[in-house]
Design a protein around this motif. Structure first.
Motif: not given
Length: 987
Positions: A41-46, A50-54
Motif C-alpha cells: 500500500h502507499l504510505p501516508g504522510l504520517g 514517523h520513519a524520518l523522525t524516529h
C-alpha cells in the motif's frame, strides 16, 4: 586459429550465462529475499514522517536497498533491450542518461555472445562509435558538393604523371590512390577543406586560415548551395554547423594544425558585415536534425538553394535551408530524384565514384578515337543534347569515393600480412570513416598486424588514414569491392563480393533493376586490375572496355564460369601455395588468379541458381556472382525496400542497412549511349553534328546551360529584375589598395589555351566572377540572355542563380574589370536583356584566325604565331558544368592539327629542329596525341638524333599508358618507331 575460436566460444558461453543470470536470475533472487518491488500500500504522510523522525530499526534501510536493487536491475534490462534493438536495426546505440555503466556491461556481454552467432561484424558496426574527425577532414570522404567547382581551384582534370598531394589536394590513381605509387591515371580535385567545430563562425575561420576575417565571402562563394553531411545546404554565411566540411580557397593555411577552443558566443568582430560585427552565436553544440527529419516534421519540400554568398546588406534569416542529400561522393542517397525527374531533366545525380570511373572509361575510349582521327576531322560524339548533358553531369559530380581509402588500407594489409607470413583474414567489407578504415572480418583472426589495431571486438581491424604507414606495393587484395551506400552516420560501407560468393538482390522490381545497373556500372568502369565481369543483360555497357565479357544469357555465363572454376581448381591442385585464391593473389602476384564476377539482370531459375551456388562455393575464392532472385538458398542477399526518405538496402552479411545510390535507368541508358559513341573510331566532318552548333562566333549553343523548364519558370522574374541594367552605367566596386593595378589596359585578355587567365583587370577577380567573364567571352558577340546567364551561374542546370544575386555578381565583376578606354563598362546589356563583353579579347579567336590563314597559305609564320598562344591543355584545371564537350574537343583538334601541319611543313623545308619544336609545342596542349609523337620522332630522326628518337618513344609509351585501354600505342606509332630504329640515317 582453432585455439582462438575455442576461447571465443567459451567466452561467449560465459557471457550468455551471465546475461541470462542478470536478466532472469536476479529478479528471482530479489523476489525471494525482498519480495515484490511494488508496495502493498502507499504510505501516508504520517508513516513517512514517523520513519524520518524516529530511529531506524533496519526496516527503512532494507526498503531502500530493495528499491535501489530493483531499479538497478530495471536499468540493466532497459539498457540490454536498447542495445539489442539498435544492433538489430543496424544503428548506433543511443546514450541513456545515468545508465552508462549498465550500457557498457550489456554491450560487452552482447558482443561476446554475438561472436558465437556467426555475424559479429553486424553487432560491431552498430557498437563502434563514429571515429573523431580531424580538423581538416579529407575532401575525398567528406565532400558532398554538387555545385560546379570554381575556376582557379583546379577542380577536375586529367593530368599526366603529377602525383603531388599537398593537403587539400587528393589524387586517385586506380589502386595507387593515396599510396605514393607512380600514378597510371590521375583525376585530381584540389580544394582545401576545413571541418567546422563547435563555436566557429565563418569570420573566425577566415581570420585564422586566410589572414582576414572579411575574406569569409570567399569561403561562402565556394560553398553556397552545397549539401553537407547532415543534409543541410549551405545558404547563408552566418549559419554553419559543427561537422560541416567547407571548401577553402587555395591560399588557406594551417588547415591541419589544431586550433584553440572557441567560445560559443561571439561579442562581435571588426567587420563591416552586420551579422558578424554584432554579438552572435558560433556553430551550435547541439546536434541538428537531419534533412529527412526536418521534412518529415514540417511536411515540406527542399527549397531551392542559393549559389553564391549574399552580401552583408542582404536580409537573412537565422536558419540553414534544408535539402535532401544529393548523391555524390560517399553520401549515396537517392533522395527521390528519379521519381521527380521529368523530360527536361534527363539525368539524375551519379555517385562520385561512378562518375569518376565513367570519365576514366570515356578518356580511354576517346584516346583511341583521337588517334584514328584524320587531320581536319573530328571524333564522333553523341548528337543528342540530353546525352551530352549526361557527360556534363559526370564532370559536375566526379569526386574520389570511398574505394580509394579502402583499397589503400587493404594494400597496407597485404604488405603487413606478407611481412608477417600470415594468412589473409576473411574480410566481408570495409567501413570508410573520414579518418580511418575499419575492416569487417567474417570471424576473429587473432591479433591484427601493425599498423592495424583491434576494434571493439576481434572481428574488426582498424587503420588510421592519418598514420605514416603506407603500402610499399600496389597490391589490390580485394579487387571487387562494391559500394553499397552509407550508414546513418554518413560513413560508407563497401562489401567484398568475393567473400559474399553468390548474392541475390530482392525487393521491388524497379529498385532491384536500378541496383544491378548501378553495381554493374561501378564494377565495369572501376580502375583496378585482378577481376573480369561476365555481364548478362547489360548491352549498354558492352562498349565500356575490355573488362566486360558480354553473355547472351545465363546459360552461356554459367558455362564460362564453370570453365573458369575448372581452371582455378586445377591450378590450385598443381601449384604450391595457400589454399585460398585471395591468398594466392597476395603471395603470387604474377600468377593468373584473376577474380571473375558474374552479374546478371536476368533472374536465374532454381536449377540455374543451385548450379551457380554450387560452382562458386566449391572453390575457396576466385568467383563471385550477383543476380536478382527472392530466395534464401544463396549465401548472401541484398534486400531493397523503400521508406518515406528513399530506398534502403540491407546487406547480409554483415547484416547492415544503408542508404544506397540507385542510378535512375534513364541516366544508365544515357551513359551507355556515351560509351557507344566513344567506342566509334570513325571520324566526322568539323561541321557535322554536334560540332555544327558551335561553328559560329559563339562557343556556346543557343540554349547553353539553360534547362528549358528552368528558363520558362525564371524568364518573367529575370526580365523584370534586370531591366535596370539597360543603358545604366556600371557601378564600380572599390578595390582594396593591395589589389589595385592603376589604370586598366586597353583590353581585357581572356586566355583559355592553357590554364584560365584573365589579364588587364583593375583588381583580382574572385572565382565566380572569373566564371562569368569566361562564359561571356565564349559567347562572343552573340552574348547571353539574362536567363541563360542565371542558369549557367547556378550550381546545376535545374537551379538557376537568383536574380538579385546575378545582378550583384555582374555589378561586382564590372567594378573589378574596370572601364574600357572609351569609358564604357566591359560588360554591356542591351534592350533585349543580352549581356556581352566590351573591349575584351579571347585568345582562341586569335588562334583560329592565325591557324586558318596558315593552313590555307601553308604559312609557317602564321602557324607559329598561333602556336605561341598555346600554354597547356585547354582550360587546364578549370571546369564548369556548363562547358560543352564538343567545344573542348574542337579546340583540342584544331591545336593538334596546327602543330602537326607546322611540323610537316618545317620538315619538308629541311628544318627538322623547328619541326621538332612544333611537335613539342602541340604536345603541351595534348600530351597524348600520338600524331605529334610520330612527328617528333620523324623530326629527330631527320636531324640525326637517334637518342632523342628513343627518348620520344619512351615518353610516348609513358603518356599512352595513362589513357590507353590496353596501355599500348597506336599501331602506326609502333610501326614508325620500329622502322626508324631499324633504318640508318642516310648521309
Amino acid at each position: 586459429m582453432t585455439r582462438f575460436r575455442l576461447l571465443d566460444g567459451l567466452r561467449a558461453l560465459l557471457a550468455a550465462t551471465v546475461l541470462t543470470a542478470l536478466i532472469a536470475g536476479v529478479p528471482l533472487v530479489l523476489y525471494a529475499l525482498a519480495g515484490s518491488p511494488l508496495p502493498a500500500h502507499l504510505p501516508g504522510l504520517g508513516e513517512i514522517g514517523h520513519a524520518l523522525t524516529h530511529r531506524d530499526d533496519g526496516t527503512l534501510f532494507l526498503a531502500v536497498v530493495k528499491v535501489v536493487s530493483w531499479a538497478a536491475w530495471a536499468g540493466f534490462v532497459a539498457s540490454t533491450l536498447v542495445e539489442l534493438t539498435s544492433r538489430i536495426r543496424g544503428r548506433a546505440t543511443p546514450h541513456l542518461p545515468g545508465l552508462g555503466a549498465a550500457q557498457w556491461l550489456s554491450a560487452q556481454l552482447i558482443s561476446s555472445v554475438a561472436l558465437a552467432a556467426g555475424s559479429p561484424a553486424a553487432f560491431v558496426m552498430a557498437a563502434v562509435p563514429p571515429a573523431a574527425v580531424v580538423a581538416a577532414a579529407p575532401a575525398a570522404l567528406a565532400d558532398t558538393t554538387t555545385a560546379a567547382p570554381d575556376a582557379g581551384h583546379d577542380p577536375l582534370r586529367f593530368a599526366g604523371a603529377d602525383a603531388s598531394s599537398r593537403f587539400g589536394q587528393f589524387t586517385t590513381t586506380g589502386t595507387h590512390a593515396l599510396s605514393g605509387q607512380p600514378p597510371a591515371r590521375v583525376l585530381r580535385l584540389t580544394h582545401a577543406v576545413y571541418q567546422v567545430r563547435r563555436g566557429d563562425c565563418l569570420w573566425t575561420i577566415a581570420e585564422h586560415h586566410l589572414g582576414d576575417g572579411d575574406r569569409y565571402t570567399e569561403i561562402a562563394d565556394l560553398n553556397t548551395g552545397r549539401v553537407m553531411l547532415d543534409g543541410a545546404r549551405f545558404t547563408q554565411a552566418d549559419v554553419i554547423r559543427p561537422g560541416w566540411v567547407l571548401r577553402m580557397p587555395a591560399t588557406a593555411t594551417d588547415l591541419d594544425r589544431p586550433q584553440p577552443p572557441v567560445t560559443d558566443r561571439h561579442s562581435g568582430h571588426p567587420s563591416a558585415a552586420p551579422e558578424f560585427s554584432r554579438p552572435h552565436d558560433g556553430a551550435p553544440s547541439s546536434p541538428q536534425p537531419s534533412a529527412s527529419q526536418e521534412f518529415s516534421k514540417a511536411g515540406e519540400q527542399p527549397a531551392v538553394e542559393r549559389d553564391a554568398a549574399p552580401p552583408a546588406h542582404t536580409p537573412q534569416t537565422r536558419e540553414a535551408r534544408i535539402s535532401a542529400p544529393e548523391p555524390t561522393t560517399i553520401l549515396l542517397t537517392d533522395g527521390g530524384e528519379a521519381e521527380d525527374s521529368g523530360p527536361s531533366a534527363p539525368v539524375a545525380a551519379f555517385a562520385g565514384g561512378v562518375a569518376v570511373g565513367s570519365l576514366l572509361t570515356l578518356a580511354r575510349l576517346r584516346h583511341a578515337q583521337r588517334q584514328a582521327r584524320r587531320r581536319g576531322r573530328r571524333i564522333t560524339l553523341p548528337t543528342d543534347p540530353d546525352t551530352l548533358r549526361t557527360e556534363q553531369e559526370l564532370h559536375r559530380l566526379a569526386a574520389p569515393d570511398a574505394r580509394g581509402p579502402a583499397r589503400q588500407a587493404l594494400a597496407t594489409l597485404g604488405d603487413a600480412i606478407t611481412a608477417a607470413s600470415r594468412d589473409l583474414p576473411h574480410v566481408l567489407g570495409a567501413r570508410v570513416c573520414p579518418d580511418a578504415v575499419e575492416l569487417l572480418l567474417a570471424q576473429p583472426a587473432g591479433t591484427p598486424p601493425a599498423p592495424f589495431t583491434q576494434g571493439r571486438t576481434k572481428a574488426t581491424w582498424r587503420i588510421d588514414l592519418n598514420s605514416e604507414a603506407h603500402a610499399d606495393s600496389a597490391r589490390d587484395v580485394l579487387p571487387a569491392l562494391l559500394t553499397t551506400g552509407h550508414l546513418d552516420d554518413g560513413h560508407a560501407l563497401l562489401v567484398n563480393l568475393e567473400r559474399l560468393q553468390t548474392a541475390t538482390a530482392t525487393g521491388p522490381d524497379e529498385l532491384v533493376d536500378r541496383f544491378l545497373a548501378t553495381a554493374a556500372t561501378e564494377l565495369i568502369t572501376s580502375d583496378g586490375p585482378w577481376f573480369d565481369v561476365l555481364a548478362v543483360g547489360f548491352p549498354e555497357l558492352h562498349s565500356a572496355g575490355a573488362r566486360i565479357r558480354p553473355c547472351a544469357d545465363l546459360t552461356e555465363a554459367l558455362g564460362l564460369l564453370a570453365d573458369r572454376a575448372r581452371d582455378l581448381r586445377g591450378r590450385l591442385a598443381t601449384t604450391d601455395g595457400p589454399a585460398d585464391v585471395a591468398d594466392r593473389r597476395l603471395h603470387d602476384p604474377d600468377g593468373d588468379w584473376t577474380l571473375t564476377v558474374l552479374i546478371s539482370r536476368n533472374t536465374p531459375s532454381p536449377d540455374q541458381l543451385a548450379r551457380l551456388v554450387d560452382t562458386i562455393t566449391a572453390l575457396p575464392g576466385g568467383l563471385a556472382a550477383l543476380a536478382p532472385g527472392d530466395t534464401t538458398s544463396a549465401p548472401s542477399r541484398f534486400a531493397l525496400s523503400q521508406d518515406d526518405q528513399g530506398p534502403l538496402l540491407n546487406v547480409t552479411p554483415p547484416g547492415l542497412t544503408v542508404r544506397p545510390h540507385l542510378m535512375p535507368l534513364e541516366s544508365y541508358q544515357r551513359l551507355g549511349e556515351l560509351f557507344a559513341a566513344a567506342a566509334d573510331t570513325t571520324d566526322v566532318a568539323a561541321d557535322d553534328p554536334p560540332y555544327d552548333a558551335y561553328a559560329g562566333e559563339s562557343l556556346l549553343p543557343p540554349a547553353s546551360g539553360a534547362n528549358g523548364a528552368a528558363i520558362s519558370e525564371l524568364a518573367d522574374d529575370q526580365q523584370e529584375h534586370v531591366a535596370f541594367e539597360v543603358g545604366e552605367p556600371a557601378q564600380s566596386e572599390a578595390a582594396g589598395p593591395e589589389s589595385q593595378r592603376g589604370e586598366a589596359m586597353e583590353v581585357v585578355q581572356v586566355s583559355i589555351l592553357g590554364p584560365l587567365e584573365i589579364t588587364g583587370t583593375v583588381a583580382d577577380l574572385q572565382p565566380k566572377m572569373a566564371e562569368l567573364v569566361l562564359a561571356l567571352a565564349l559567347a562572343g558577340p552573340t552574348g547571353l540572355r539574362n536567363v541563360q546567364l542565371a542558369a549557367m551561374m547556378g550550381p546545376d542546370p535545374d537551379t538557376p542563380k537568383p536574380s538579385d544575386q546575378l545582378r550583384q555578381l555582374i555589378t561586382r565583376t564590372r567594378g573589378k574589370l574596370g572601364k574600357a578606354p572609351d569609358g564604357q563598362a566591359r560588360i554591356l546589356c542591351d534592350s533585349a536583356y543580352v549581356y556581352r563583353t566590351h573591349a575584351t579579347t579571347l585568345d582562341w579567336t586569335r588562334f583560329q584566325e592565325l591557324a586558318d590563314r596558315g593552313a590555307k597559305r601553308n604559312s609557317t609564320t602564321d602557324l607559329w604565331d598561333a602556336l605561341t598562344l598555346v600554354r597547356g591543355p585547354v582550360l587546364d584545371g578549370c571546369y564548369h558544368w556548363w562547358l560543352e564537350t564538343p567545344v573542348i574537343e574542337n579546340i583540342r583538334a584544331e591545336i593538334v592539327d596546327a602543330a602537326d601541319l607546322l611540323a610537316e611543313l618545317e620538315l619538308d623545308a629541311g628544318r627538322p629542329d623547328r619541326s621538332a619544336r612544333a611537335a613539342r609545342q602541340g604536345l603541351t596542349s595534348d600530351p597524348y596525341a600520338e600524331q605529334l609523337w610520330r612527328a617528333l620522332m620523324r623530326a629527330e630522326y631527320e636531324a640525326g638524333n637517334m637518342s632523342r628518337v628513343h627518348e620520344a618513344w619512351k615518353a610516348c609509351l609513358k603518356a599512352v599508358a595513362e589513357v590507353s585501354a590496353d596501355g599500348d600505342p597506336h599501331p602506326e606509332t609502333a610501326a614508325l618507331y620500329r622502322r626508324l630504329a631499324a633504318a640508318r640515317r642516310p648521309a
